[in-house]
Design a protein around this motif. Structure first.
Motif, short mmCIF file in Angstrom:
data_model
loop_
_atom_site.label_atom_id
_atom_site.label_comp_id
_atom_site.label_asym_id
_atom_site.label_seq_id
_atom_site.Cartn_x
_atom_site.Cartn_y
_atom_site.Cartn_z
N ARG A 149 0.84 -1.19 0.00
CA ARG A 149 0.00 0.00 0.00
C ARG A 149 0.88 1.25 0.00
O ARG A 149 1.75 1.40 0.84
CB ARG A 149 -0.89 -0.01 1.24
N GLN A 173 1.06 12.86 -18.52
CA GLN A 173 1.36 12.02 -17.36
C GLN A 173 2.76 11.43 -17.43
O GLN A 173 2.97 10.23 -17.24
CB GLN A 173 0.30 10.93 -17.20
N TYR A 217 2.01 12.52 -8.18
CA TYR A 217 1.53 13.37 -9.28
C TYR A 217 0.03 13.16 -9.58
O TYR A 217 -0.55 13.88 -10.38
CB TYR A 217 2.35 13.12 -10.55
N TRP A 252 -1.30 10.33 -10.88
CA TRP A 252 -1.44 9.52 -12.09
C TRP A 252 -1.69 8.05 -11.79
O TRP A 252 -1.83 7.26 -12.71
CB TRP A 252 -0.20 9.63 -12.97
N ALA A 253 -1.72 7.69 -10.53
CA ALA A 253 -1.92 6.26 -10.18
C ALA A 253 -3.30 6.06 -9.60
O ALA A 253 -3.93 6.95 -9.11
CB ALA A 253 -0.86 5.83 -9.18
N LYS A 260 4.17 8.29 -9.23
CA LYS A 260 2.91 8.45 -9.95
C LYS A 260 1.78 8.85 -9.00
O LYS A 260 0.93 9.67 -9.35
CB LYS A 260 2.54 7.16 -10.69
N THR A 261 1.78 8.27 -7.82
CA THR A 261 0.77 8.63 -6.83
C THR A 261 0.92 10.09 -6.42
O THR A 261 -0.06 10.82 -6.30
CB THR A 261 0.85 7.70 -5.60
N LYS A 281 -1.56 13.05 -3.46
CA LYS A 281 -1.26 13.88 -4.62
C LYS A 281 -0.78 15.27 -4.19
O LYS A 281 -1.42 15.95 -3.40
CB LYS A 281 -2.51 14.01 -5.49
N LEU A 302 8.44 3.99 -8.82
CA LEU A 302 7.63 4.56 -9.90
C LEU A 302 6.19 4.78 -9.43
O LEU A 302 5.61 5.84 -9.67
CB LEU A 302 7.67 3.64 -11.12
N ASN A 303 5.63 3.81 -8.74
CA ASN A 303 4.26 3.94 -8.24
C ASN A 303 4.14 5.05 -7.20
O ASN A 303 3.13 5.77 -7.17
CB ASN A 303 3.75 2.62 -7.67
#
Length: 94
Positions: free
Chosen positions: A2, A46, A91, A93-94, A88-89, A7, A84-85
């Motif tokens: 998790r 993204q 920003y 984007w996840a 992305k979170t 963001k 990476l995740n």
């Protein structure tokens, strides 16, 4: 796993990166890269800006080295995927 950063919340990003054993100086470098890329046109697609992309590539090559001690038994590719995740979170984007 998790991921709990929020963001555009730099403090929750720092907490999540610290959980992943990212050294404080590398977290500081990422903060600088995020600020430098604040208005990056790549974000519309993204994608990370140039500075964050460079930071990510650098960290991906350091997985399981003295610079970044990932969890025991975790493959370097898995560590890069987690990182990476997390980004992305941050920003959204996840």
């Amino acid at each position: 796993m998790r991921i709990s950063n929020i963001k555009n919340d730099i403090e929750s990003l720092i907490i999540e990166l610290t959980k992943q054993n990212i050294p404080p100086e590398k977290i500081g470098s990422l903060k600088d890269a995020i600020e430098a890329d604040q208005d990056a046109p790549e974000h519309k697609n993204q994608a990370f800006g140039n500075n964050v992309s460079k930071w990510f590539r650098d960290m991906s090559t350091k997985a399981d080295t003295a610079t970044w001690r990932i969890s025991e038994g975790m493959a370097a590719g898995t560590a890069a995927g987690i990182l990476l995740n997390i980004l992305k979170t941050y920003y959204g984007w996840a």
